[in-house]
Write an enzyme that holds these catalytic residues in place. Sequence first.
Site, mmCIF file in Angstrom:
data_model
loop_
_atom_site.group_PDB
_atom_site.id
_atom_site.type_symbol
_atom_site.label_atom_id
_atom_site.label_comp_id
_atom_site.label_asym_id
_atom_site.label_seq_id
_atom_site.Cartn_x
_atom_site.Cartn_y
_atom_site.Cartn_z
ATOM 1 N N PHE A 48 -3.016 -15.129 3.518
ATOM 2 C CA PHE A 48 -4.083 -14.582 4.357
ATOM 3 C C PHE A 48 -5.080 -13.868 3.451
ATOM 4 C CE2 PHE A 48 -5.753 -10.649 6.161
ATOM 5 C CZ PHE A 48 -6.551 -11.176 7.156
ATOM 6 N N GLY B 70 -15.704 -7.066 -3.848
ATOM 7 C CA GLY B 70 -16.564 -5.975 -3.394
ATOM 8 C C GLY B 70 -16.184 -5.420 -2.034
ATOM 9 N N ALA B 71 -15.027 -5.822 -1.494
ATOM 10 C CA ALA B 71 -14.665 -5.379 -0.135
ATOM 11 C C ALA B 71 -13.159 -5.328 0.049
ATOM 12 C CB ALA B 71 -15.281 -6.307 0.896
ATOM 13 N N SER C 175 -10.966 -1.698 1.069
ATOM 14 C CA SER C 175 -10.897 -0.754 2.194
ATOM 15 C C SER C 175 -12.067 -1.009 3.145
ATOM 16 C CB SER C 175 -11.005 0.689 1.681
ATOM 17 O OG SER C 175 -10.035 0.949 0.716
ATOM 18 N N GLN D 181 21.826 23.290 -8.797
ATOM 19 C CA GLN D 181 20.927 23.391 -7.648
ATOM 20 C C GLN D 181 19.690 22.484 -7.798
ATOM 21 O OE1 GLN D 181 18.669 27.056 -6.842
ATOM 22 N NE2 GLN D 181 19.907 27.225 -4.998
ATOM 23 N N GLN E 27 14.650 10.581 -11.957
ATOM 24 C CA GLN E 27 14.866 11.859 -12.652
ATOM 25 C C GLN E 27 16.356 12.196 -12.707
ATOM 26 O OE1 GLN E 27 12.313 13.023 -14.061
ATOM 27 N NE2 GLN E 27 13.147 14.903 -14.911
ATOM 28 N N GLY F 136 18.159 10.423 -15.381
ATOM 29 C CA GLY F 136 17.774 10.688 -16.759
ATOM 30 C C GLY F 136 17.318 9.410 -17.455
ATOM 31 N N GLY F 137 17.669 9.273 -18.726
ATOM 32 C CA GLY F 137 17.233 8.116 -19.523
ATOM 33 C C GLY F 137 17.666 6.796 -18.914
ATOM 34 N N GLU G 31 -2.594 -3.213 2.414
ATOM 35 C CA GLU G 31 -2.644 -3.156 3.884
ATOM 36 C C GLU G 31 -3.085 -1.783 4.389
ATOM 37 O OE1 GLU G 31 0.315 -5.427 5.919
ATOM 38 O OE2 GLU G 31 0.534 -6.770 4.220
HETATM 39 C C1 LIG Z 1 -0.406 -6.744 -4.825
HETATM 40 C C2 LIG Z 1 -1.458 -6.762 -3.778
HETATM 41 C C3 LIG Z 1 -1.350 -7.652 -2.717
HETATM 42 C C4 LIG Z 1 -2.357 -7.741 -1.765
HETATM 43 N N1 LIG Z 1 -2.284 -8.700 -0.777
HETATM 44 C C5 LIG Z 1 -3.378 -8.950 -0.016
HETATM 45 C C6 LIG Z 1 -3.412 -10.088 0.852
HETATM 46 O O1 LIG Z 1 -2.442 -10.847 0.961
HETATM 47 N N2 LIG Z 1 -4.556 -10.342 1.547
HETATM 48 C C7 LIG Z 1 -5.661 -9.538 1.465
HETATM 49 O O2 LIG Z 1 -6.663 -9.831 2.111
HETATM 50 N N3 LIG Z 1 -5.651 -8.427 0.657
HETATM 51 C C8 LIG Z 1 -4.545 -8.125 -0.087
HETATM 52 N N4 LIG Z 1 -4.531 -7.036 -0.931
HETATM 53 C C9 LIG Z 1 -5.711 -6.176 -0.997
HETATM 54 C C10 LIG Z 1 -5.474 -4.747 -0.527
HETATM 55 O O3 LIG Z 1 -5.358 -4.700 0.857
HETATM 56 C C11 LIG Z 1 -6.633 -3.885 -1.094
HETATM 57 O O4 LIG Z 1 -6.429 -3.769 -2.475
HETATM 58 C C12 LIG Z 1 -6.692 -2.515 -0.426
HETATM 59 O O5 LIG Z 1 -7.097 -2.620 0.889
HETATM 60 C C13 LIG Z 1 -7.607 -1.569 -1.193
HETATM 61 O O6 LIG Z 1 -8.858 -2.146 -1.431
HETATM 62 P P1 LIG Z 1 -9.500 -2.088 -2.900
HETATM 63 O O7 LIG Z 1 -8.472 -2.513 -3.865
HETATM 64 O O8 LIG Z 1 -10.786 -2.831 -2.874
HETATM 65 O O9 LIG Z 1 -9.793 -0.561 -3.159
HETATM 66 P P2 LIG Z 1 -11.149 0.221 -2.698
HETATM 67 O O10 LIG Z 1 -11.446 -0.058 -1.278
HETATM 68 O O11 LIG Z 1 -12.236 -0.042 -3.697
HETATM 69 O O12 LIG Z 1 -10.670 1.712 -2.841
HETATM 70 C C14 LIG Z 1 -10.568 2.393 -4.099
HETATM 71 C C15 LIG Z 1 -10.096 3.830 -3.814
HETATM 72 O O13 LIG Z 1 -11.084 4.524 -3.038
HETATM 73 C C16 LIG Z 1 -10.467 5.005 -1.848
HETATM 74 N N5 LIG Z 1 -11.469 4.957 -0.782
HETATM 75 C C17 LIG Z 1 -12.223 3.892 -0.414
HETATM 76 N N6 LIG Z 1 -13.017 4.246 0.609
HETATM 77 C C18 LIG Z 1 -12.746 5.538 0.906
HETATM 78 C C19 LIG Z 1 -13.230 6.470 1.879
HETATM 79 N N7 LIG Z 1 -14.135 6.131 2.779
HETATM 80 N N8 LIG Z 1 -12.701 7.705 1.869
HETATM 81 C C20 LIG Z 1 -11.764 8.079 0.974
HETATM 82 N N9 LIG Z 1 -11.280 7.247 0.025
HETATM 83 C C21 LIG Z 1 -11.759 6.000 0.002
HETATM 84 C C22 LIG Z 1 -9.292 4.073 -1.576
HETATM 85 O O14 LIG Z 1 -8.346 4.657 -0.720
HETATM 86 C C23 LIG Z 1 -8.796 3.875 -2.987
HETATM 87 O O15 LIG Z 1 -8.041 4.995 -3.369
HETATM 88 C C24 LIG Z 1 -3.496 -6.878 -1.843
HETATM 89 C C25 LIG Z 1 -3.578 -5.942 -2.894
HETATM 90 C C26 LIG Z 1 -2.592 -5.882 -3.851
HETATM 91 C C27 LIG Z 1 -2.754 -4.888 -4.976
#
Ligand SMILES: Cc1cc2nc3c(=O)[nH]c(=O)nc-3n(C[C@H](O)[C@H](O)[C@H](O)COP(=O)(O)OP(=O)(O)OC[C@H]3O[C@@H](n4cnc5c(N)ncnc54)[C@H](O)[C@@H]3O)c2cc1C
Length: 390
Positions: free
Chosen positions: A126, A132-133, A135, A280, A337, A340-341, A364
Amino acid sequence: MDFSLTDEERAIRDTARQFITREVMPLEQEALLRERRHQPGLELSELRELQQKAKKFGFWGLSTPEEYGGMNLPAVLQSLIWTEVGRTYIQFKFGGEADNILYYANEDQKREFLIPTIEGERISCFAITEPGAGSDAANIKLSATKDGDDWVLNGEKTFITNGNDADFVIVVAVTDREKGVRGGGTTAFLVDREMGWRSEFIQTMGEGGPAALVFDNVRVPARNILGEIGQGFELGMKWIGKGRYLIPSNALGIAERALGMAIEYANTRETFGRKIGENQAIQWMIADSEVEIEAARWLILRAAWTVDQGWDPRHASSMAKLYGAKMVNEVVDRVMQIHGGMGYTRELPIERWYRQVRLMRIYEGTDEMQRLIISRDLLRGYTKIGGHLA
Ligand SMILES: Cc1cc2nc3c(=O)[nH]c(=O)nc-3n(C[C@H](O)[C@H](O)[C@H](O)COP(=O)(O)OP(=O)(O)OC[C@H]3O[C@@H](n4cnc5c(N)ncnc54)[C@H](O)[C@@H]3O)c2cc1C
């Protein structure tokens, strides 16, 4: 208030536990060795064989409707089973499953994509994320332009799980820039690899790796549109929504097993003439882990239960994902932790978990995105403090 499992839930959970313990865990040492040689811990053919064995145990298609031969389990049971699967670090999952949004397929597409995926004959992936897109998924640019009866796709997706192995991709593309992504301007397409997209492996700190997918004038017939034109983003959000309670369910299994290892080690490893568990400092790490595991359990089960009530689960699922991902990272860190090693070596799975669970705070929906959803719901009054008990 009743916090117990029903007899049926307990029986199914225990059978899943038995299967994982007897059939999957014995493969762990070999899988670790293979991964150290940069091979997959489990070959696809071995995974399929295990899934067929599990089918004989009664586990096939946890979320799949009965008409497609599945179990159609309630979300609470699915969550309990995903926790059992989390106990093993073999990359195992029960068979007979397909992406939830593939059920939006028409009858022809169901024969071509859905049923072979359920049967394990085809592998899907999926794709919504782009360079560039992430989050900001509403910023996707990969375009689909109508040309006669076809659509022509151009652009790139990135970090796509299974992208290297998949036979086809469910890809969300922009079909109407004017309408915008949230205004019905996107559409999901089912695109066979033979149609011309290519994948490039991305190295990560985890085992295996996602892929970048490149679409360079990929021609897709209109009959491969999944759902309706304009429904792409909505389907994408439905796909992501499902993982939000299953990912932390899996995290719970990892944390429980890891903490069990730490307790055993604390009861046997001696320094300064006594067991380390008598200190502890170690006791507090164990206690904090137990409390966090228990807190996560109830957030996760409540999210799953919310799904089963037919209520909007987004708020509860975001809380479960945020807290569950944080919890497992904290617990695995403490377990390392305590060892340890030895915890840092590749003789034990702890360093592997340490790398694996870091992803749970990112994909996700990052931690920050979950916080954004949770706070926005409260600030706008969609949700009350205390949820359904308020
Ligand atoms: C191993 C792996 C598997 C994946 N599998 C899939 C998949 O099968 N299909 C798919 O479509 N995607 C997949 N992804 C993509 C994944 O969902 C995205 O990497 C994730 O949503 C984050 O997007 P980004 O990497 O572009 O980070 P960015 O969106 O660029 O974010 C960078 C940082 O800025 C923070 N940030 C961004 N906007 C804000 C805001 N408004 N406020 C505060 N903080 C913010 C984020 O939380 C993050 O810490 C996968 C990613 C990985 C690493």
